[in-house]
Design an enzyme around this catalytic site. Structure first.
Site, PDB file in Angstrom:
ATOM      1  N   TRP A 363       0.826  -1.209   0.000  1.00  0.00           N
ATOM      2  CA  TRP A 363       0.000   0.000   0.000  1.00  0.00           C
ATOM      3  C   TRP A 363       0.860   1.258   0.000  1.00  0.00           C
ATOM      4  CZ3 TRP A 363      -0.686   3.370   4.429  1.00  0.00           C
ATOM      5  CH2 TRP A 363       0.135   3.021   5.525  1.00  0.00           C
ATOM      6  N   ASP A 364       2.170   1.097   0.233  1.00  0.00           N
ATOM      7  CA  ASP A 364       3.107   2.223   0.145  1.00  0.00           C
ATOM      8  C   ASP A 364       2.918   2.976  -1.168  1.00  0.00           C
ATOM      9  OD1 ASP A 364       3.946   0.259   1.937  1.00  0.00           O
ATOM     10  OD2 ASP A 364       6.072   0.667   1.647  1.00  0.00           O
ATOM     11  N   GLU A 490       1.455  -1.728  12.356  1.00  0.00           N
ATOM     12  CA  GLU A 490       1.590  -3.186  12.433  1.00  0.00           C
ATOM     13  C   GLU A 490       1.935  -3.683  13.836  1.00  0.00           C
ATOM     14  OE1 GLU A 490       4.389  -4.052   9.256  1.00  0.00           O
ATOM     15  OE2 GLU A 490       3.416  -2.433   8.170  1.00  0.00           O
ATOM     16  N   LYS A 589       4.252   1.272  15.676  1.00  0.00           N
ATOM     17  CA  LYS A 589       5.361   1.107  14.735  1.00  0.00           C
ATOM     18  C   LYS A 589       5.472   2.312  13.810  1.00  0.00           C
ATOM     19  CE  LYS A 589       7.154  -1.946  11.120  1.00  0.00           C
ATOM     20  NZ  LYS A 589       6.893  -3.109  10.238  1.00  0.00           N
ATOM     21  N   GLN A 590       4.349   2.759  13.289  1.00  0.00           N
ATOM     22  CA  GLN A 590       4.348   3.833  12.295  1.00  0.00           C
ATOM     23  C   GLN A 590       3.054   4.627  12.397  1.00  0.00           C
ATOM     24  OE1 GLN A 590       4.455   0.413   9.767  1.00  0.00           O
ATOM     25  NE2 GLN A 590       3.094   1.396   8.308  1.00  0.00           N
TER      26      GLN A 590
END
Length: 777
Positions: A363-364, A490, A589-590
């Site tokens: 999906w990046d 994640e 995580k992000q």
């Protein structure tokens, strides 16, 4: 040793064998179809060899300790295809090898304006014979199947020189490590189908053992020897031969002191899952003939013209940080390389710069890379979305296996089929389908491409909307809920009402309803009504006590992670702690909720954004390279300009300074794109909610001035920010209506608009997790 700081190129002086694995990634060349790692011409010494064709992969079984229904059965790994970069030099029988003799001078330069990789080496052999070697390499933006190399040798004494130019298949590569970001090793994945060698030309054709894909590689050569400037010398002795995995062209000649031996090598590549070996041979031979007809000088001229046009629409200038200026142009150049000529192929997470993540697309692409291309090279964005559209049948099949309707796009894939063996971060990450829809609608808004709307976009939007109405349900307490999903973060999995997922689904549903009404027959009236009802009733959790949005239901009730007692060598956490422990703690995580506030900023108030940002800033460890660019955007929007600048720098230098320690496996395309996003959407305040383009620029103390360019609905504009004002100009076009910090403005070709920038509130810098402050080194 490190890169010289220069505005339009990346130059490494001296030879450091220990750094080859990094420079092979940063010096990689690609056009979105062919990718070549920046290995030395001689092929050795090397870190990780690599030549890739976009979409060309080998299939392998996915192992499970304990299987389950719906688990993907086959994995896909990008193949290191036939290497055409190798050119070896023997000086009076002594091979030029940078590990032997003496490299008196050595430098390599990636030029962002010419689109070539140059090398200059003064080498002295172990017996004291000295030569100067110059080479220049390109992967053509204009002739999609073509690459070329010019290699020149100038001896200081009368010397016999021998050049060997190879096509080499089945190069050995590194074995697999226990890091999931590293590619699976493939042992001799290519099986020979055809070899040909005559005069100066050779062709090798192969197929993969399991996926059955076929490829062809071809090379041709021009050799010229001069005694002195423009004086031709005796013709060299040449020969060519070919076997299953190797074709070699050899040229031997005596060159006098002050003379020069020049080899120009043309390469062509092609692959297919349907076409026959003879057809592929014909294809690459035709491409090769075209390259030879254009000639080296013509290819270089075409490359420069292509890049001149790109920089005219995409360039970013920053004053006050020369290293950052270089890093941003480096980032833009590699994002362009990843997508320029992909043409209905995916844009992998590493582009075509290395085998990391097995060459998979994530999906990046849609949420980080395509916004850059949408506003600079919209044709490339459209082609990447066409790839998604071409995989709709596989996405429908995946949804059906999961008992759902519509299309469930994969978490990671090369050909469109799900090949993630990890269920929580793969199958449960349904937001990917919303991300594809988001990028589709963003492209439509930015281009008004009616043909694409009818041919592909509406079907993408409709099928993804069908997924949400079958995945979610109406609840009398909370409206329309979407349960049991994994959002962008994640370190959380299988959660209910992930805010990012719900907001991206909400926009997807509205967009699908609009598209279906624009294009009658694509959905029923009942579906359209159901989509609008679900979108309007979408559940968006909110913690009234803390006055922040939980990332998902109950997230703010989880235990806190003990950051102060987490050693720095235990990051990334996923490699040192059980997922079970991560899932039940407030550790991120992000950017997840923060990303939601960027792409769906219209769903939050300014006060909510400020509180949410501070809350999640203290819990986000950025174990993903996706995070820094997004955190920069929201930091700039809520007024933390110093922090935003630090995150901009982290995104920009992730690969140049190898901040994650894995650049050997390829560059991080999303982080490179994040540098653009951090400046254009962060400091530039560019937003496109509802298809309206607006700006709210600010400038950090670290910069004296910055400017950026972009394209919207065929009009190219420039935004320049310095001091306390911003100036908007038309670069190509007639008129653009937009907003500056909420105030409507109209820019015309003959009347730039200059506006004052409001004062930024003086805010206390929010806390980051202990030891996880942004970094650029």
């Amino acid at each position: 040793m490190s890169y010289a700081v220069e505005p339009w190129q990346l130059r490494w002086q001296g030879l450091s064998v220990d750094h080859l694995h990094q420079t092979e990634s940063t010096f990689a060349l690609s056009n979105g179809h062919i990718g070549m790692r920046g290995t030395l011409d001689e092929g050795e010494p090397r870190g990780l060899p690599g030549t890739y064709l976009n979409g060309f992969y080998e299939e392998h079984q996915l192992p499970y300790g304990e299987g389950g229904y719906g688990y993907p059965e086959a994995g896909q790994t990008v193949v290191n295809v036939t290497d055409g970069k190798i050119i070896r030099l023997l000086v009076e029988d002594e091979p030029l090898d940078m590990r032997y003799g003496t490299a008196v001078e050595h430098e390599r330069t990636l030029d962002f304006r010419t689109g070539t990789l140059r090398r200059r080496t003064v080498w002295e052999s172990p017996t004291g014979r000295r030569v100067t070697v110059r080479s220049e390499r390109l992967v053509s933006f204009t002739q999609r199947a073509v690459a070329a190399i010019r290699y020149e040798v100038e001896p200081e004494d009368d010397l016999q020189l021998v050049l060997q130019s190879d096509l080499l298949a089945n190069e050995p590569i590194k074995s697999r490590s226990n890091d999931p970001r590293v590619a699976a090793a493939l042992d001799c994945p290519l099986v020979n189908d055809f070899t040909m060698a005559e005069k100066s030309r050779a062709v090798l054709c192969h197929h993969t053992k399991e996926s059955g894909l076929r490829m062809a590689a071809a090379m041709d050569h021009e050799v010229q020897v001069t005694r002195s400037a423009n004086e031709l010398h005796d013709e060299p002795r040449t020969e060519i031969r070919a076997e299953d995995d190797l074709a070699r062209f050899t040229a031997a000649v005596d060159v006098p002191a002050g003379g020069r031996l020049r080899l120009t090598k043309y390469l062509a590549y092609g692959w297919s899952g349907q076409r026959s070996t003879p057809a592929l041979r014909a294809q690459v031979e035709a491409a090769l003939a075209g390259a030879c007809q254009t000639g080296w000088d013509g290819l270089v001229k075409e490359q420069r013209a292509f890049l001149d046009d790109f920089w005219d629409v995409a360039d970013i200038e920053v004053e006050g940080d020369d290293a950052l200026q270089q890093a941003i142009r480096f980032a833009l150049f590699h994002v362009l390389q990843a997508g320029a000529r992909g043409e209905t192929r995916a844009i992998p997470g590493k582009g075509l710069t290395g085998p990391g993540y097995d060459g998979h697309a994530f999906w990046d692409t849609e949420m980080f890379v395509l916004p850059v291309l949408t506003y600079t090279v919209p044709d490339a964005a459209r082609d990447a979305l066409r790839w998604r559209h071409s995989t709709l049948d596989k996405a429908r099949e995946r949804a059906e296996v999961l008992g759902l309707k519509g299309a469930a796009f994969p978490w990671r894939s090369i050909n469109g089929a799900e090949c993630s063996a990890y269920w929580p971060a793969g199958t449960a990450a349904f937001h990917v389908s919303g991300d594809v829809a988001y990028a589709t609608q963003q492209y439509l808004n930015a281009t008004n491409d009616e043909d694409f709307d009818r041919a592909a976009a509406t079907e993408i939007l409709v099928e993804t909307a069908r997924l949400w109405t079958s995945l979610g349900h109406h609840d009398p307490h909370d409206g329309f809920r979407i349960d049991g999903v994994t959002g962008p973060d994640e370190y959380s999995a299988i959660v209910d009402n992930n805010v990012y997922t719900n907001l991206i689904a909400q926009q997807n549903l509205w967009a699908a309803a609009d598209a279906a009404e624009r294009n009658p027959g694509s959905a029923t009236e009942e579906e359209i009504t159901a989509w609008r009802r679900a979108a309007d009733a979408m559940s968006i959790p909110y913690d009234e006590m803390l006055q922040v949005h939980p990332q998902a239901d109950n997230f703010t009730k989880h235990a806190e992670w003990d950051f102060e007692n987490t050693p720095q060598d235990k990051y990334p956490l996923l490699l040192h702690y059980p997922y079970f422990d991560l899932y039940r703690k407030q550790v991120i995580k992000q950017a997840d909720l923060v990303l939601a506030m960027h792409v769906r900023g219209d769903a939050f108030t300014d006060e909510e954004k400020a509180r949410n940002f501070a809350y999640y800033e203290a819990r986000t460890v950025r174990d993903s390279s996706l995070s820094a660019g997004t955190q920069a955007v929201l930091a700039a929007e809520v007024g933390h300009l110093g922090l935003a600048f630090d995150y901009l720098a982290e995104a920009a230098f992730t690969d140049l300074h190898d901040l994650h320690g894995n650049v050997t496996n390829g560059l991080h395309m999303a982080s490179l794109a994040g540098a653009w996003t951090a400046l254009v959407a962060g400091f530039g305040g560019m937003r496109d909610h509802g298809g309206e383009l607006t700006f709210a620029p600010r400038i950090p103390d670290a910069l004296r001035r910055y400017s950026f360019r972009m394209c919207f609905r065929g009009t190219r504009i420039s935004v320049e920010v310095s001091g306390n004002e911003a100036t908007y100009r038309i670069v190509d076009g007639t008129r653009l209506e937009t907003r500056h910090h909420g105030e409507p403005i109209t820019i015309t070709a003959d009347a730039p608009v200059t506006m004052p920038i409001p004062e930024v509130p003086d805010l206390e810098r929010p806390k980051t997790p202990f030891g996880r402050e942004p970094r650029r080194h």
